[in-house]
Enzyme design. Structure first.
Site, PDB file in Angstrom:
ATOM      1  N   TYR A  81       6.322 -10.453  13.906  1.00  0.00           N
ATOM      2  CA  TYR A  81       5.664  -9.295  14.500  1.00  0.00           C
ATOM      3  C   TYR A  81       6.325  -9.007  15.844  1.00  0.00           C
ATOM      4  O   TYR A  81       6.408  -9.872  16.713  1.00  0.00           O
ATOM      5  CB  TYR A  81       4.170  -9.579  14.693  1.00  0.00           C
ATOM      6  N   HIS A 120       3.780  -2.033  15.547  1.00  0.00           N
ATOM      7  CA  HIS A 120       2.978  -0.828  15.666  1.00  0.00           C
ATOM      8  C   HIS A 120       3.682   0.169  16.571  1.00  0.00           C
ATOM      9  O   HIS A 120       4.249  -0.218  17.589  1.00  0.00           O
ATOM     10  CB  HIS A 120       1.603  -1.141  16.282  1.00  0.00           C
TER      11      HIS A 120
END
Lengths: 186, 670
Positions: A81, A120
């Site tokens: 991530y 994101h």
């Protein structure tokens, strides 16, 4: 005829570890590159990340960018991530961000258990969409109301599959099945 | 190793001072145990003798000496005094007494004791040696000379006696005699097997050269130096000294048309070769010597300038240049720069001697571009040398003062504007400049504005730099400094602390933050900040800093605490409350004073060591350094501030007494 702005040549960049002694520099970088303010807990975690996934980018001896990534377990596989990649405004469009991302991806490629890289991006951030798109990422879903204090509050989930075993072509959405609140793209 | 005289008691000693055979043997062991630091055994042996001969002066004295080594000072003195009373005519007792005083740094008393011992046993080599060490420590040059002469006549076979005697003559000002002694010593070595190139021979000959030079005999010194080239092993020292002597003796001046401008004379070439050494071009002593040679200065001027000019000052600062000399200087430096294009100093120096004009402007700009590209925080500081010439410097026809500062500022601003518009330096066609250069241009402009006293503009430029690259510690440091200069010490401290937090491993910025906190009067926060860089095992941070002799820190703490006391005095507080504040202020200030006393004490062991190792040039340099050590800024500062505190207390006492007398009224109680 409007010419595309000529890109100046890429910058020479040196990498450096992020640790407790210089975490203050990361705070400053982030404050100047992101609209979001990260909590102290965030900065406590960074020095514990493996240096393969968290680095400063230096230009002329000064820290001008940084990347922070975190490994997450997903069944018997891992995913990476990307928490933050940021470059100071005056040093953008010189390939620094790309070098940081490539550093991360190259290190991830050496670990076959990592199958996906994801992050994101705020839905209004066209520059970031463009940047990750060029690096082979695609938008696989949306999260509504991800951000609490900025407009728009929504974000895309961008992902890239890596280290796929010979002959397979897994769907990112499958690799990221445990990520919450995602409206998956059809 | 301070060995005690091992000769048996003098025959004139009274009967009670003679030891039976068995005890006499044990006594010899006491001395041995003392010399080999086996103090507990020495104590035991002494007690054994004293059981049979409780009034044996020398044993009592030796027991005291051993006790002193075990840190039992009071008992030590008691026993030694007892021993002396029992046997006043024993040189051993007096010698031991001297050693005791010496260990307490009471040098005057120690010398007295040794002289007493020598009255009894005038030729005792060990006592003479101990006396000579104290004499040189206290700089009793005549006494030292006398004692070393005695030692030499006593034991002329000892090489060190010769060397020390030469030194004594040199230090007492008898330079010609010193040289004769060295030569006589050389004669004693003739016919012996010598190594072809020994460090000791080399050092001795270089030392002899130095003495000749000090005696004003530069030409002889040069001749001697060149004659011993084969045996000198310190190549760097040799070439450096030769280059200096060529100047002082006004030798090597014939121009050689076959050589380039930098080597046109032997003198010039000697200095040019030093500049050519690795890192040699950064050595401003070499530049000073080189310029003396190129300018053709006489021996006396060269000597004076090489001594007086320091840091980056050069002879061209104080010598006006006519067109011809300027051309020669330019050609010489151009040649050196061509050979060594990467040298910063060779690029920089012409800007210090070129007259105002196009050539000066061009070089100025080249320097600005080079260092903006590299990102050098000290660029502005380097230019200050031009902005603030010293009284007596040549400024006629040169770009100096505020005009020069504005010229640099104009360049900084021009490059900033150009970098914003095109990403390139002003009037430059080559590849893109690094983005960092834009921030450093703002930083340089801030420095210029600050120097000119234009603080608002300086702040604006500093903010520009921070906005461009907020991860650079120097930019926050500059803001903090500007806040300090604009009279806002608390905000300045906050800013410096913010700078510190960018890099917790940077000791420099930690020190800066500590200092700024102290200037803002926040002693507690400063202590905590300073403690971050002390070693954890060391316990209390301030004790550690005292052990490390961190005078700058102690001075700043003393200054901050003294300010509190002075403020209280101005507010009219009572002498008691002032004393309560003065104590903590005096503690660090007196610690600084203590460091300097330690520095002086530290030289003691070198009196024997350096003579033995033949490091004579370094030894003399250390002695001269120690002679002036209390001239150091830290010491003067600490002494001045401590004195101010004491004076303030005195004034408060006087005022208090006057107030009390007035309160008693005109018919005051007498």
């Amino acid at each position: 005829m409007a010419a595309i702005a000529e890109r100046p040549p890429p910058l020479d960049v040196a990498f450096g570890d992020i640790h407790k002694q210089n975490i203050g520099m990361l705070r400053t970088l982030n404050e100047h590159t992101f609209p979001v303010r990260y909590a102290d807990k965030f900065y406590d975690e960074i020095p514990t990340l493996p240096p393969d996934f968290a680095q400063f980018a230096y230009c002329g001896g000064l820290a001008v960018g940084a990347v922070c990534g975190r490994l997450e377990q997903c069944g018997d596989q891992k995913k990476l991530y990307i928490m933050t990649i940021g470059v100071l405004h005056a040093y953008r469009r010189r390939g620094v961000g790309r070098k940081l991302l490539d550093y991360l991806l190259a290190n991830a490629a050496t670990r076959p258990e990592i199958r996906a890289v994801y992050l994101h991006v705020q839905t209004s951030n066209d520059a970031a969409m463009d940047f990750y798109g060029r690096a082979g990422f695609e938008a696989v879903g949306t999260i509504r109301g991800y951000y609490k204090r900025i407009e728009p509050p929504d974000c895309f989930v961008l992902a890239k599959a890596i280290n796929a075993p010979e002959g397979t072509a897994p769907r990112c959405a499958d690799l990221l099945a445990d990520v919450k609140n995602v409206e998956w793209k059809a | 190793r301070r060995s005690v005289a091992t000769m048996p008691p003098s025959p004139a000693a009274s009967a009670s001072q003679q030891l039976p055979k068995k005890e006499a043997e044990i006594f010899k062991n006491i001395v041995k145990f003392y010399e080999t630091k086996q103090y507990k055994k020495g104590l035991k042996a002494a007690d054994q003798v004293l059981k049979k001969a409780p009034n044996h002066g020398e044993t009592l004295a030796m027991r005291g000496l051993v006790l002193n080594c075990l840190d039992r000072k009071e008992e030590a003195y008691t026993f030694v005094k007892k021993g002396l009373r029992a046997d006043m005519r024993s040189h051993v007792c007096w010698h031991v007494y001297g050693l005791l005083y010496r260990s307490d740094r009471d040098y005057e008393q120690a010398i007295k004791s040794y002289k007493q011992a020598l009255k009894i046993d005038a030729d005792n080599v060990q006592i003479l040696r101990d006396l000579s060490l104290l004499q040189i420590q206290l700089r009793d040059q005549r006494g030292f000379l006398k004692t070393r002469h005695k030692l030499l006549t006593q034991k002329p076979n000892n090489k060190m006696h010769w060397i020390a005697y030469a030194l004594a003559n040199h230090l007492a000002g008898f330079r010609a005699t010193a040289i004769q002694v060295i030569d006589a010593y050389g004669e004693t070595l003739n016919g012996q097997e010598r190594e072809p190139r020994s460090y000791e021979d080399s050092e001795l000959q270089l030392y002899r050269t130095d003495i000749l030079e000090e005696d004003g005999r530069a030409a002889e010194a040069l001749a001697h130096l060149e004659s011993v080239e084969e045996i000198v092993v310190d190549g760097y020292g040799f070439h450096k000294k030769r280059a200096e002597l060529l100047l002082y003796a006004e030798a090597g001046r014939e121009p050689d048309p076959t050589k380039g401008p930098a080597d046109a004379t032997v003198a010039r070439g000697a200095w040019a070769d030093l500049l050519r050494r690795p890192t040699g071009s950064d050595n401003y002593h070499f530049h000073r010597g080189f310029q003396c040679a190129v300018l053709g200065l006489d021996g006396a001027s060269s000597k004076r300038l090489l001594k007086e000019l320091d840091t980056t000052r050069t002879p061209t600062d104080v010598v006006a240049l006519d067109a011809e000399t300027l051309a020669t200087l330019e050609a010489a430096y151009a040649q050196l720069a061509k050979e060594n294009p990467r040298s910063d100093a060779l690029l920089w120096l012409p800007v210090t001697f070129r007259p105002a004009g196009a050539a000066f402007d061009k070089r100025l700009d080249e320097i600005v571009v080079k260092f903006l590209r590299r990102g050098a925080p000290a660029l502005g500081a380097a230019f200050e040398r031009l902005w603030a010439p010293k009284p007596g410097d040549v400024v006629e026809g040169r770009s100096r003062g505020a005009a020069c500062c504005r010229a640099v500022l104009e360049r900084a601003d021009a490059h900033a504007a150009s970098l914003d518009a095109t990403g390139r330096f002003d009037a430059s066609s080559d590849e893109n400049a690094p983005p960092t250069a834009r921030a450093w241009a703002s930083y340089l402009a801030a420095h210029c504005h600050e120097w000119l006293g234009e603080l608002d503009e300086a702040f604006a430029k500093a903010d520009e730099a921070v906005a461009h690259t907020p991860t650079c510690v120097e930019f926050y440091e500059k803001k903090a400094r500007l806040l300090k200069r604009s009279g806002r010490p608390k905000l300045a401290a906050d800013a410096m602390v913010a700078a510190r937090e960018l890099d917790l491993a940077d000791r420099y910025i930690n020190n800066k933050a500590t200092k700024y906190l102290l200037r803002a009067g926040d002693v507690a926060a400063a202590r905590t900040t300073a403690a971050l860089f002390t070693r954890e095992e060391a316990g209390d941070a301030e004790v550690y800093l005292k052990d490390m002799q961190a005078s700058w820190y102690e001075l700043e703490v003393g200054r901050a605490l003294a300010a509190r006391m002075h403020d209280a005095a101005a507010a009219g507080e009572t002498p008691e409350s002032l004393r309560a504040l003065a104590g903590p202020a005096l503690k660090p200030l007196c610690a600084v004073e203590q460091h300097y006393a330690d520095f002086v004490e530290d030289q003691f062991d070198f009196h024997t060591y350096c003579v033995r190792k033949m490091t004579l040039r370094a030894y003399v340099a250390v002695l001269r350094f120690e002679d002036e050590i209390r001239g150091h800024k830290h010491f003067r500062d600490a002494a001045g501030r401590a004195a101010a505190v004491y004076l303030a207390l005195h004034d408060a006492d006087v005022a208090e007494a006057a107030r009390a007398a007035a309160a008693r009224g005109p018919r005051g109680a007498e």
